[in-house]
Design a protein around this motif. Structure first.
Motif, PDB file in Angstrom:
ATOM      1  N   ASN A  41       0.825  -1.213   0.000  1.00  0.00           N
ATOM      2  CA  ASN A  41       0.000   0.000   0.000  1.00  0.00           C
ATOM      3  C   ASN A  41       0.860   1.264   0.000  1.00  0.00           C
ATOM      4  OD1 ASN A  41      -2.332  -1.465  -0.047  1.00  0.00           O
ATOM      5  ND2 ASN A  41      -2.777  -1.263   2.140  1.00  0.00           N
ATOM      6  N   TYR A  42       1.921   1.224   0.780  1.00  0.00           N
ATOM      7  CA  TYR A  42       2.809   2.386   0.848  1.00  0.00           C
ATOM      8  C   TYR A  42       3.463   2.623  -0.514  1.00  0.00           C
ATOM      9  CZ  TYR A  42       6.616   5.422   2.298  1.00  0.00           C
ATOM     10  OH  TYR A  42       7.485   6.474   2.413  1.00  0.00           O
ATOM     11  N   ALA A  43       3.844   1.541  -1.165  1.00  0.00           N
ATOM     12  CA  ALA A  43       4.490   1.657  -2.475  1.00  0.00           C
ATOM     13  C   ALA A  43       3.525   2.249  -3.502  1.00  0.00           C
ATOM     14  CB  ALA A  43       4.989   0.291  -2.927  1.00  0.00           C
ATOM     15  N   CYS A  73     -11.509  -7.163   2.513  1.00  0.00           N
ATOM     16  CA  CYS A  73     -11.346  -5.762   2.885  1.00  0.00           C
ATOM     17  C   CYS A  73     -11.543  -4.902   1.642  1.00  0.00           C
ATOM     18  CB  CYS A  73      -9.966  -5.498   3.482  1.00  0.00           C
ATOM     19  SG  CYS A  73      -9.697  -3.734   3.754  1.00  0.00           S
ATOM     20  N   PRO A  74     -12.625  -4.124   1.605  1.00  0.00           N
ATOM     21  CA  PRO A  74     -12.917  -3.331   0.405  1.00  0.00           C
ATOM     22  C   PRO A  74     -11.908  -2.189   0.214  1.00  0.00           C
ATOM     23  CG  PRO A  74     -14.547  -2.904   2.119  1.00  0.00           C
ATOM     24  CD  PRO A  74     -13.634  -3.961   2.652  1.00  0.00           C
ATOM     25  N   HIS A  75     -11.247  -1.818   1.258  1.00  0.00           N
ATOM     26  CA  HIS A  75     -10.268  -0.736   1.153  1.00  0.00           C
ATOM     27  C   HIS A  75      -8.962  -1.249   0.558  1.00  0.00           C
ATOM     28  CE1 HIS A  75      -7.090   1.993   2.750  1.00  0.00           C
ATOM     29  NE2 HIS A  75      -7.928   2.886   2.255  1.00  0.00           N
ATOM     30  N   CYS A  76      -8.464  -2.365   1.097  1.00  0.00           N
ATOM     31  CA  CYS A  76      -7.218  -2.936   0.591  1.00  0.00           C
ATOM     32  C   CYS A  76      -7.458  -3.827  -0.624  1.00  0.00           C
ATOM     33  CB  CYS A  76      -6.515  -3.759   1.674  1.00  0.00           C
ATOM     34  SG  CYS A  76      -6.061  -2.828   3.142  1.00  0.00           S
ATOM     35  N   ASN A  77      -8.745  -4.129  -0.924  1.00  0.00           N
ATOM     36  CA  ASN A  77      -9.082  -4.987  -2.045  1.00  0.00           C
ATOM     37  C   ASN A  77      -8.471  -6.372  -1.915  1.00  0.00           C
ATOM     38  OD1 ASN A  77     -10.810  -4.375  -4.226  1.00  0.00           O
ATOM     39  ND2 ASN A  77      -9.567  -2.546  -4.611  1.00  0.00           N
ATOM     40  N   VAL A  78      -8.602  -6.942  -0.758  1.00  0.00           N
ATOM     41  CA  VAL A  78      -7.893  -8.193  -0.546  1.00  0.00           C
ATOM     42  C   VAL A  78      -8.674  -9.108   0.412  1.00  0.00           C
ATOM     43  CG1 VAL A  78      -6.524  -7.312   1.373  1.00  0.00           C
ATOM     44  CG2 VAL A  78      -5.571  -9.093  -0.081  1.00  0.00           C
ATOM     45  N   ASP A 124      -6.936  -6.090   9.515  1.00  0.00           N
ATOM     46  CA  ASP A 124      -5.774  -6.003  10.379  1.00  0.00           C
ATOM     47  C   ASP A 124      -4.816  -4.887   9.929  1.00  0.00           C
ATOM     48  OD1 ASP A 124      -4.692  -7.255  12.673  1.00  0.00           O
ATOM     49  OD2 ASP A 124      -3.065  -8.027  11.438  1.00  0.00           O
ATOM     50  N   VAL A 125      -4.856  -4.547   8.663  1.00  0.00           N
ATOM     51  CA  VAL A 125      -3.915  -3.564   8.134  1.00  0.00           C
ATOM     52  C   VAL A 125      -4.472  -2.144   8.180  1.00  0.00           C
ATOM     53  CG1 VAL A 125      -2.669  -2.824   6.073  1.00  0.00           C
ATOM     54  CG2 VAL A 125      -2.767  -5.250   6.679  1.00  0.00           C
ATOM     55  N   CYS A 126      -5.702  -1.952   7.633  1.00  0.00           N
ATOM     56  CA  CYS A 126      -6.209  -0.584   7.517  1.00  0.00           C
ATOM     57  C   CYS A 126      -7.379  -0.309   8.461  1.00  0.00           C
ATOM     58  CB  CYS A 126      -6.632  -0.302   6.071  1.00  0.00           C
ATOM     59  SG  CYS A 126      -8.110  -1.203   5.599  1.00  0.00           S
ATOM     60  N   HIS A 127      -7.845  -1.338   9.153  1.00  0.00           N
ATOM     61  CA  HIS A 127      -8.924  -1.236  10.134  1.00  0.00           C
ATOM     62  C   HIS A 127     -10.271  -0.836   9.546  1.00  0.00           C
ATOM     63  CE1 HIS A 127      -5.133  -0.788  12.440  1.00  0.00           C
ATOM     64  NE2 HIS A 127      -5.693  -1.774  13.084  1.00  0.00           N
ATOM     65  N   SER A 128     -10.406  -1.018   8.242  1.00  0.00           N
ATOM     66  CA  SER A 128     -11.728  -0.816   7.641  1.00  0.00           C
ATOM     67  C   SER A 128     -12.629  -1.989   8.028  1.00  0.00           C
ATOM     68  CB  SER A 128     -11.643  -0.813   6.111  1.00  0.00           C
ATOM     69  OG  SER A 128     -10.654   0.061   5.666  1.00  0.00           O
ATOM     70  N   ASP A 129     -13.945  -1.803   7.873  1.00  0.00           N
ATOM     71  CA  ASP A 129     -14.865  -2.900   8.105  1.00  0.00           C
ATOM     72  C   ASP A 129     -14.676  -3.953   7.028  1.00  0.00           C
ATOM     73  OD1 ASP A 129     -15.975  -1.932  10.379  1.00  0.00           O
ATOM     74  OD2 ASP A 129     -17.549  -0.802   9.338  1.00  0.00           O
ATOM     75  N   VAL A 130     -14.626  -5.185   7.477  1.00  0.00           N
ATOM     76  CA  VAL A 130     -14.467  -6.296   6.554  1.00  0.00           C
ATOM     77  C   VAL A 130     -15.847  -6.739   6.084  1.00  0.00           C
ATOM     78  CG1 VAL A 130     -13.796  -8.717   6.452  1.00  0.00           C
ATOM     79  CG2 VAL A 130     -12.312  -7.060   7.585  1.00  0.00           C
ATOM     80  N   ILE A 131     -15.983  -7.045   4.774  1.00  0.00           N
ATOM     81  CA  ILE A 131     -17.266  -7.548   4.290  1.00  0.00           C
ATOM     82  C   ILE A 131     -17.114  -9.001   3.834  1.00  0.00           C
ATOM     83  CG2 ILE A 131     -18.104  -5.269   3.586  1.00  0.00           C
ATOM     84  CD1 ILE A 131     -17.437  -6.186   0.669  1.00  0.00           C
ATOM     85  N   GLY A 186     -12.266  -4.964  -7.288  1.00  0.00           N
ATOM     86  CA  GLY A 186     -13.145  -6.083  -6.976  1.00  0.00           C
ATOM     87  C   GLY A 186     -12.394  -7.312  -6.555  1.00  0.00           C
ATOM     88  N   GLY A 187     -11.176  -7.116  -6.089  1.00  0.00           N
ATOM     89  CA  GLY A 187     -10.468  -8.245  -5.523  1.00  0.00           C
ATOM     90  C   GLY A 187      -9.657  -9.040  -6.517  1.00  0.00           C
TER      91      GLY A 187
END
Length: 800
Positions: free
Chosen positions: A87-89, A158-163, A176-183, A463-464
RNA sequence: GCGGGUAUGGCGGAAUUGGUAGACGCGCCGGUCUUAGGAACCGGUGGUAAUCCGUGCAGGUUCAAAUCCUGUUACCCGCACCA
């Protein structure tokens, strides 16, 4: 001697390196000690004082063990793949390789500056292709042995990290990484069959030296429960509804059934379900919530009755209704339960709300008020009536189920198979090829490593989809079996893959023939002592124990368990007593402390703060105190005189050697340092000490504060570096005093103390006490009821 | 709700595992040296004037309890509708 850490730190770090002082030797004739710390994730934030604390324990023990003649392996490496760096990259438009190299360089500089005695010749980096080649190799071995499978499943996404995330990585419903709600999302998932090892992992805990709370956490995580599967026929069909229960003894009390909203039986019989629309609406409502919301929220039970399907209790033929409700999870057991409201509080709550019958089958509670989950006499239960113990009732019930083909004994685990694929660039590519003719084909071993394609753009797919899927030169390949056109798997492995076996690679880090030479593994493994944080007890430790057991099964490693002993480090809190975090602004950077006070002060303070296993807040004044102590140590060179033994200090030295030695081995570093402070106070009181005594002192302090001790050692004319010296010996006889201060109590209250020769007899002791000028008056006119004497401890005279 | 842990001076923490509570360090008070000190060194430091009181709280066992037992409170960590 003046202590100038700015010169001294660097000087000795360079000398140690030049002398290869801390490189483990592959000399199998020597006694070995393998000390392992959890290798860090090289983040951009750099090392913090928590890392220093986590590493400092085995650092001290490693230096101590070397002095005791052990061949010590104390390695370091970097667990560098993962979402954070990816993500940082992406954000900074840089290549994760460059980011990783930069972070590793920074971490390395910080670690060296703190003076850790790592074996730098064995550094590993999980993102190095010579390393991940073997991570992929292990994966293929698992594939070969049927421990890898692919399945469609609802996954944590994780919709934020797409993973996709594993259960472990989405605890509490947060990424665990970005603390967004997991779906929840339906996806193709690669699973590792970790559940196959659940029982062995439980059993293995009996043979390792972990603290009880760590064992308990792993036991809870694996979550084994025993019970039975029972098949409930569905009326007017050939189908059966299969449930899992831990209480087959309460079967006569089952008055309804509940299935998870996702249970396939609903779709199968949708045609004959009268209220299918209502059910679908309820399902849709549930699908909106993630598993976290479904389980976390304290709320009233909800559910809908299935009109048109009726179950039959197989033990008594009773017809009972079926409900769907979100308090039953598809992910545990069979996704269906038999509800026994009289003896299960959740079922009770549901039955009360929906007005369902409650049949008591165990005496002892009051089912008008609440479910009774305790023991008692069985009633209303046919052949089980009269039984009074749960154990016997369950055994009888299972026997009956088995004999009548209604069900059978079974076990369940909370632990799930390990969802092993991620859709990020910065991970180990999964070495599998899809061939239209041959199906899933493993990449041949000789083609490993399967390298990450070198590309500029590593943006997440939408979309993953994995970023690798866009790289045609990577995706398109030939089938290794038939040679036809094929496509590669484009997902990568999760962060935890590389750390699941890194301790093996340390034994032989440059081997290009196998993951590590078997002879070296036989010598070094298992890890003698592993220290790390509590947060890794249920993920990293479980995963790595699983991999290690598998590697044991296929003959790659010599022992089933990787870690002989495990200890846990307590957090370093901010000065405000809160957990350190950037947002609170209470983070302490080790470099800042080293800049002002030197590495030895930081090292000493961090262990002096308190009990090693407990959280303790940072205190700048405390750091100063440790610096003061080290200045006083340097000052010893000004009062050192002559050789041999200073009579008034002799016993103190022997006691301190004993205390520091045992404290180090028990990780009681704070009291070890305190003992050295006490000794130095006594030395200054005596006003002098001999050359040999000073040498002893700095050897005892060396594991904590090695730079200053080496400097003093050289200053007083010693030619051999402390790194190669031996640990001081003590004489047990000289750790005991000839006369001992004994407490005098009258009726258990302290009334004074008295000096007595060691091991004085009871008669002598009591006589001396009675003759004592302070005690005699207190005994005047009183009747002595009892005289208690604990040798070298206490005299207690009970009077009336 | 379940599991694990913790509670001791102004603060971080010791206590030989039932035997002199408060080691060691910080802070504070007093002193020495100093033009000065937020430096260094020395002394003192649980409370109270005192017989005494003191280890979260209330009981109990014991000659003796921070330590063992029963109950209770607060906080921390992990898991959580696990059938």
């Amino acid at each position: 001697m003046k202590y100038d850490f700015k010169v001294c730190d660097k000087k000795w770090q360079d000398r140690w390196e030049k002398a290869h002082a801390f490189e483990a030797k592959d000399d199998f004739s020597l006694p070995k000690f393998y000390a392992l710390i959890e290798f860090p994730y090289p983040s951009g934030a750099g090392l913090h004082v928590g890392h220093i604390k986590a590493f400092q324990s085995l650092e001290v023990i490693s230096r101590y063990k070397r002095m005791r003649g052990y061949n010590v392996l104390f390695p370091i490496g970097f667990d560098a793949f993962g979402l954070n760096t990816a993500n940082y990259a992406i954000k900074t438009r840089r290549h994760p390789r460059d980011v990783t190299d930069e972070n590793i360089a920074h971490f390395t500089q910080q670690l060296k500056r703190a003076g850790f005695s790592f074996d730098w010749s064995r550094v590993i980096d999980t993102t190095d292709e010579d390393y991940y080649k073997w991570t992929q190799w292990i994966f293929l071995k698992m594939f070969e042995h049927g421990l890898v499978y692919r399945d469609k499943a609802m996954v944590n996404f994780c919709p934020h990290c797409n993973v996709v995330l594993s259960n472990e990585d989405s605890q509490g419903g947060k990424c665990d990484v970005c603390h967004s709600d997991v779906i929840q999302k339906a996806k193709d998932v690669w699973y590792l069959r970790i559940t196959k090892y659940a029982d062995r992992m439980l059993e293995g805990l009996e043979h390792v030296d972990y603290p009880q709370n760590i064992k308990q956490q792993q036991i809870n995580w694996i979550g084994k429960s025993t019970g039975a599967y029972v098949n409930f026929p569905i009326k007017d069909t050939d189908d059966k509804l299969r449930v899992y229960t831990t209480r087959p003894d309460t079967l006569f009390g089952a008055t309804f059934m509940v299935i998870a909203p996702e249970h396939p039986i609903i779709d199968k019989y949708s045609a004959r379900i009268a209220n299918i629309e209502e059910l679908n609406a309820y399902k849709a409502e549930c699908a909106k919530k993630n598993e976290f919301e479904r389980t976390q929220l304290v709320k009233e039970k909800t559910g809908v009755k299935i009109e048109g399907l009726t179950a039959i209790n197989p033990i008594n033929g009773a017809e009972i209704p079926i409900y769907i409700a979100d308090y039953v999870m598809m992910s545990y057991g069979t996704g269906a339960i038999m509800a026994v409201p009289a003896h299960d509080s959740r079922d009770y709550e549901f039955a009360k709300k929906f007005g369902l019958p409650i049949i008591e089958v165990i005496k002892g509670g009051n089912i008008d008020e609440a479910a009774y989950e305790g023991d008692g006499e069985m009633i209303n239960s046919g052949f089980l009536n009269g039984i009074t113990t749960k154990k016997e009732a369950i055994e009888k019930a299972i026997k009956y189920l088995t004999e009548h083909g209604i069900g059978e004994a079974g076990v369940q685990y909370k632990m799930k198979d390990w969802a092993f694929n991620r859709q990020i660039y910065w991970g180990e590519p999964i070495p599998i090829i899809y061939c239209p003719k041959c199906g899933m084909v493993p990449v041949p071993y000789e083609e490993l490593p399967l390298r990450l394609p070198d590309v500029k753009n590593i943006e997440q797919g939408v979309g993953g989809e994995s970023p690798l899927a866009k790289i045609e030169s990577f995706v398109n390949c030939k089938c290794p079996q038939c040679g036809g056109d094929a496509k590669r798997e484009t997902d990568t492995m999760p962060q935890w893959a590389g750390s699941s076996w890194y301790f093996l690679r340390y034994c032989d880090p440059h081997n290009d023939k196998c993951l590590a030479d078997p002879e070296k593994l036989r010598y070094w493994m298992p890890v003698d002592w592993y220290n790390g944080g509590m947060e890794h007890v249920t993920r990293h430790m479980i995963y790595s124990r699983f991999w290690h057991m598998f590697l044991y099964d296929i003959g790659v490693v010599p022992t089933p368990e990787p870690y002989k002993k495990r200890s846990a480090v307590g957090l370093v809190l901010g000065a405000d007593g809160e957990k350190m975090s950037k947002s609170k602004g209470n983070v302490v950077d080790p470099n800042d402390v080293i800049e002002i006070y030197g590495a030895d002060t930081l090292r000493t303070y961090i262990l002096f703060m308190g009990d090693y296993g407990m959280a303790a807040p940072w205190n700048d004044s405390g750091v100063k105190g440790c610096r003061r102590f080290l200045d006083r140590v340097a000052g010893l060179t000004d009062i050192v005189k002559g050789h041999g033994v200073t009579p008034s200090l002799e016993r103190s030295f022997h006691k301190t050697i004993k205390k520091v030695s045992s404290d180090i081995e028990e990780m009681k570093f704070n009291t070890a340092i305190a003992a050295l402070m006490t000794l130095i106070n006594e030395i200054y009181d005596a006003g002098t000490l001999t050359h040999e005594e000073l040498v002893t002192f700095i050897r005892l302090l060396y594991p904590f504060a090695p730079h200053i001790c080496e400097e003093i050692n050289e200053y007083i004319g010693e030619t051999k570096m402390l790194a190669f010296c031996t640990w001081p010996e003590y004489d047990e006889a000289k750790t005991i005093d000839d006369t001992i201060e004994v407490a005098i109590q009258i009726n258990g209250k302290l009334r004074g103390t008295i000096m007595l020769p060691r091991g004085a007899s009871k008669d002598d002791a009591i006589a001396t006490v009675k003759a004592d000028g302070r005690i005699a008056p207190l005994l005047e006119g009183k009747t002595i009821v009892k005289e208690i004497y604990v040798p070298d401890r206490i005299v207690n005279i009970v009077v009336r």
